[in-house]
Design an enzyme around this catalytic site. Structure first.
Site, PDB file in Angstrom:
ATOM      1  N   THR A  75      -0.626   8.281   2.259  1.00 38.86           N
ATOM      2  CA  THR A  75      -1.576   8.682   1.313  1.00 38.86           C
ATOM      3  C   THR A  75      -0.616   9.672   0.296  1.00 38.86           C
ATOM      4  O   THR A  75       0.230  10.274   0.645  1.00 38.86           O
ATOM      5  CB  THR A  75      -2.806   9.129   1.757  1.00 38.86           C
ATOM      6  OG1 THR A  75      -3.446   9.998   0.690  1.00 38.86           O
ATOM      7  CG2 THR A  75      -2.440  10.151   3.063  1.00 38.86           C
ATOM      8  N   TYR A 110      -6.532  15.827   7.063  1.00 43.91           N
ATOM      9  CA  TYR A 110      -6.120  14.337   6.594  1.00 43.91           C
ATOM     10  C   TYR A 110      -4.856  14.199   6.322  1.00 43.91           C
ATOM     11  O   TYR A 110      -4.055  13.261   6.756  1.00 43.91           O
ATOM     12  CB  TYR A 110      -7.127  13.832   5.857  1.00 43.91           C
ATOM     13  CG  TYR A 110      -6.638  12.563   5.082  1.00 43.91           C
ATOM     14  CD1 TYR A 110      -6.932  11.556   6.254  1.00 43.91           C
ATOM     15  CD2 TYR A 110      -6.444  12.321   3.883  1.00 43.91           C
ATOM     16  CE1 TYR A 110      -6.673  10.127   5.734  1.00 43.91           C
ATOM     17  CE2 TYR A 110      -6.367  11.035   3.323  1.00 43.91           C
ATOM     18  CZ  TYR A 110      -6.320  10.034   4.213  1.00 43.91           C
ATOM     19  OH  TYR A 110      -5.915   8.786   3.817  1.00 43.91           O
TER      20      TYR A 110
HETATM   21  N1  LIG Z   1      -9.379   4.419   0.390  1.00 47.16           N
HETATM   22  C1  LIG Z   1      -8.211   4.875  -0.297  1.00 47.16           C
HETATM   23  O1  LIG Z   1      -8.383   5.429  -1.621  1.00 47.16           O
HETATM   24  C2  LIG Z   1      -7.071   5.437   0.428  1.00 47.16           C
HETATM   25  C3  LIG Z   1      -5.854   6.062  -0.212  1.00 47.16           C
HETATM   26  C4  LIG Z   1      -4.952   6.498   0.593  1.00 47.16           C
HETATM   27  C5  LIG Z   1      -4.780   6.256   2.001  1.00 47.16           C
HETATM   28  N2  LIG Z   1      -5.717   5.196   2.387  1.00 47.16           N
HETATM   29  C6  LIG Z   1      -5.477   5.194   4.101  1.00 47.16           C
HETATM   30  O2  LIG Z   1      -5.412   3.653   4.050  1.00 47.16           O
HETATM   31  C7  LIG Z   1      -5.947   2.961   5.441  1.00 47.16           C
HETATM   32  C8  LIG Z   1      -7.362   2.117   5.049  1.00 47.16           C
HETATM   33  O3  LIG Z   1      -8.642   2.988   4.310  1.00 47.16           O
HETATM   34  P1  LIG Z   1      -9.786   2.486   3.968  1.00 47.16           P
HETATM   35  O4  LIG Z   1     -10.312   3.155   2.834  1.00 47.16           O
HETATM   36  O5  LIG Z   1      -9.831   0.856   4.128  1.00 47.16           O
HETATM   37  O6  LIG Z   1     -10.572   3.106   5.147  1.00 47.16           O
HETATM   38  P2  LIG Z   1     -11.892   2.287   6.300  1.00 47.16           P
HETATM   39  O7  LIG Z   1     -12.589   3.280   6.998  1.00 47.16           O
HETATM   40  O8  LIG Z   1     -12.510   1.264   5.298  1.00 47.16           O
HETATM   41  O9  LIG Z   1     -10.888   1.325   7.174  1.00 47.16           O
HETATM   42  C9  LIG Z   1     -10.389   1.863   8.302  1.00 47.16           C
HETATM   43  C10 LIG Z   1     -10.595   0.938   9.523  1.00 47.16           C
HETATM   44  O10 LIG Z   1      -9.693   1.417  10.631  1.00 47.16           O
HETATM   45  C11 LIG Z   1     -10.666   1.232  11.619  1.00 47.16           C
HETATM   46  N3  LIG Z   1     -10.268   2.185  12.657  1.00 47.16           N
HETATM   47  C12 LIG Z   1     -10.242   3.620  12.719  1.00 47.16           C
HETATM   48  N4  LIG Z   1      -9.679   4.433  13.675  1.00 47.16           N
HETATM   49  C13 LIG Z   1      -9.506   3.405  14.402  1.00 47.16           C
HETATM   50  C14 LIG Z   1      -9.172   3.272  15.969  1.00 47.16           C
HETATM   51  N5  LIG Z   1      -8.856   4.568  16.587  1.00 47.16           N
HETATM   52  N6  LIG Z   1      -8.802   2.131  16.406  1.00 47.16           N
HETATM   53  C15 LIG Z   1      -8.979   0.935  15.971  1.00 47.16           C
HETATM   54  N7  LIG Z   1      -9.499   0.889  14.598  1.00 47.16           N
HETATM   55  C16 LIG Z   1      -9.917   2.112  14.015  1.00 47.16           C
HETATM   56  C17 LIG Z   1     -11.867   1.410  11.223  1.00 47.16           C
HETATM   57  O11 LIG Z   1     -13.009   0.847  11.971  1.00 47.16           O
HETATM   58  C18 LIG Z   1     -11.718   0.751   9.794  1.00 47.16           C
HETATM   59  O12 LIG Z   1     -12.264  -0.585   9.984  1.00 47.16           O
HETATM   60  C19 LIG Z   1      -6.261   4.360   5.965  1.00 47.16           C
HETATM   61  O13 LIG Z   1      -5.310   4.708   6.948  1.00 47.16           O
HETATM   62  C20 LIG Z   1      -6.373   5.535   4.761  1.00 47.16           C
HETATM   63  O14 LIG Z   1      -6.195   6.773   5.500  1.00 47.16           O
HETATM   64  C21 LIG Z   1      -6.761   4.888   1.900  1.00 47.16           C
END
Ligand SMILES: NC(=O)c1ccc[n+]([C@@H]2O[C@H](COP(=O)([O-])OP(=O)(O)OC[C@H]3O[C@@H](n4cnc5c(N)ncnc54)[C@H](O)[C@@H]3O)[C@@H](O)[C@H]2O)c1
Length: 325
Positions: free
Chosen positions: A117, A141
């Site tokens: 991120t 985070y």
């Molecule tokens: N959405 C954004 O703008 C953004 C920006 C930068 C980075 N990210 C990163 O991208 C990734 C996805 O983000 P997102 O917005 O899709 O989040 P999200 O919460 O929609 O998806 C995360 C998924 O991981 C699963 N999960 C979490 N902990 C877990 C565990 N211990 N075991 C198994 N499954 C687990 C959750 O159930 C969920 O389905 C994350 O790693 C986040 O840090 C997202």
């Protein structure tokens, strides 16, 4: 047919990633504990319902699926929650990732793509932010993710594990076919909140800070369409096959959009005024976060196709209206 094992494939970005790999001919398997994801978002391949914190379950998933590639989206991703409850971020994001990395190594160093991120950069000194900009996170985070990048780099040196860390800027929008979209509970991301403030009479949108040193005084962010993020993972997987290393790439557009510009785009696409309030800046919110997108474009031979702000907002609005039908 090659198999990709997708950790966090039931979430927002992960489900779009699964679709992109399936469209490219990969066999897709999702591993997700559904703590923040959705069973009905797992539409491409089977679901293994388990947590990364259960190392034996991670080992078993790798043993049974025999993946050619691991893609790791699974994490908690609320900045505010990480400040009030850092332990769950260090356990889930950092310890959980260490479990995965150790099992990937034990299974013979399966290449891994990791969701990092722009929060690992903290408050930038220079813009646009290049990959060699110092990383100084300002919340747990960001640290929980930076530690994973560091582990991947160290495991490459020690054990030859190959990886790509993709530092996303602001993921936004929804699948152009309307099959999946953004579903966070609670929702904290600007675009779904601004859309809600335009389509729902009871909702309002707060602009945090109108006195930043930016052209219109509101914060500027780099929004990238989730389908473009998804296709970058496929490109990174193909790149890793011929390029050993522990690589990092920004995933952004190189173009900033202010909060007021975003509201303007929502109002124009929705054809309705959004109910908007102004509030103070949030602590630690940088004025401007814009990626240098050159490295991914040049080395991964990847380009954004869906990331104009109008297209992002239109796809997110279509998803919002479809969702409630
Ligand atoms: N959405 C954004 O703008 C953004 C920006 C930068 C980075 N990210 C990163 O991208 C990734 C996805 O983000 P997102 O917005 O899709 O989040 P999200 O919460 O929609 O998806 C995360 C998924 O991981 C699963 N999960 C979490 N902990 C877990 C565990 N211990 N075991 C198994 N499954 C687990 C959750 O159930 C969920 O389905 C994350 O790693 C986040 O840090 C997202």
């Amino acid at each position: 047919m090659k198999t990709v094992l997708v950790f966090g494939g039931a979430g927002y970005v992960g489900s779009h990633g699964c679709k992109a790999f399936a469209q490219r001919g990969w066999n897709v398997v999702t591993f997700d504990d559904l703590s923040r994801g959705w069973r009905d978002a797992v539409r491409w391949g089977e679901l293994i319902e388990a947590t990364l914190l259960d190392r034996a379950a991670v080992a078993e998933a790798i043993r049974t699926t025999r993946p050619d590639l691991i893609v790791h989206f699974a994490a908690f991703a609320y900045v505010g929650e990480s400040v009030s409850d850092p332990a769950i971020y260090y356990y889930n994001n950092t310890v959980g990732s260490l479990n995965l990395i150790e099992e990937v190594r034990a299974a013979g160093n399966i290449p891994i793509i990791f969701s990092s991120t722009c929060a690992t950069y903290g408050v930038p000194d220079t813009l646009p932010i290049t990959e060699d900009h110092p990383q100084r996170p300002i919340n747990p985070y960001g640290w929980s993710k930076l530690f994973v990048e560091k582990m991947l780099a160290d495991f490459h040196v020690a054990h030859g594990l190959d990886s790509v860390s993709l530092r996303y800027f602001n993921a936004a929008g929804a699948d152009p076919d309307g099959e999946i979209g953004e579903r966070h509970e609670p929702e904290t991301h600007a675009i779904p909140l601004a859309i809600e403030a335009a389509v729902s009479p009871n909702a309002s949108f707060t602009v945090f800070g109108s006195d930043f040193d930016t052209p219109d005084g509101t914060a500027v962010r780099d929004y990238i369409h989730v389908s473009d993020l998804a296709s970058a993972h496929v490109a990174a997987g193909e790149f890793l096959a011929g390029n050993p290393g522990a690589h990092v790439f920004n995933l952004g557009t190189g173009t900033g959009t202010s909060v007021l510009e975003l509201i303007g785009a929502v109002e124009s696409v929705a054809g309705r005024k959004a109910n908007v309030h102004f509030g103070p800046r949030r602590p630690g919110d940088p004025a401007e976060l814009v990626a240098s997108a050159d490295k991914a474009r040049d080395i991964l031979a990847w380009q954004t196709q869906h990331s104009s702000i109008e297209n992002i907002v239109a796809s997110a609005l279509a998803w919002r209206l479809r969702e409630r039908v």
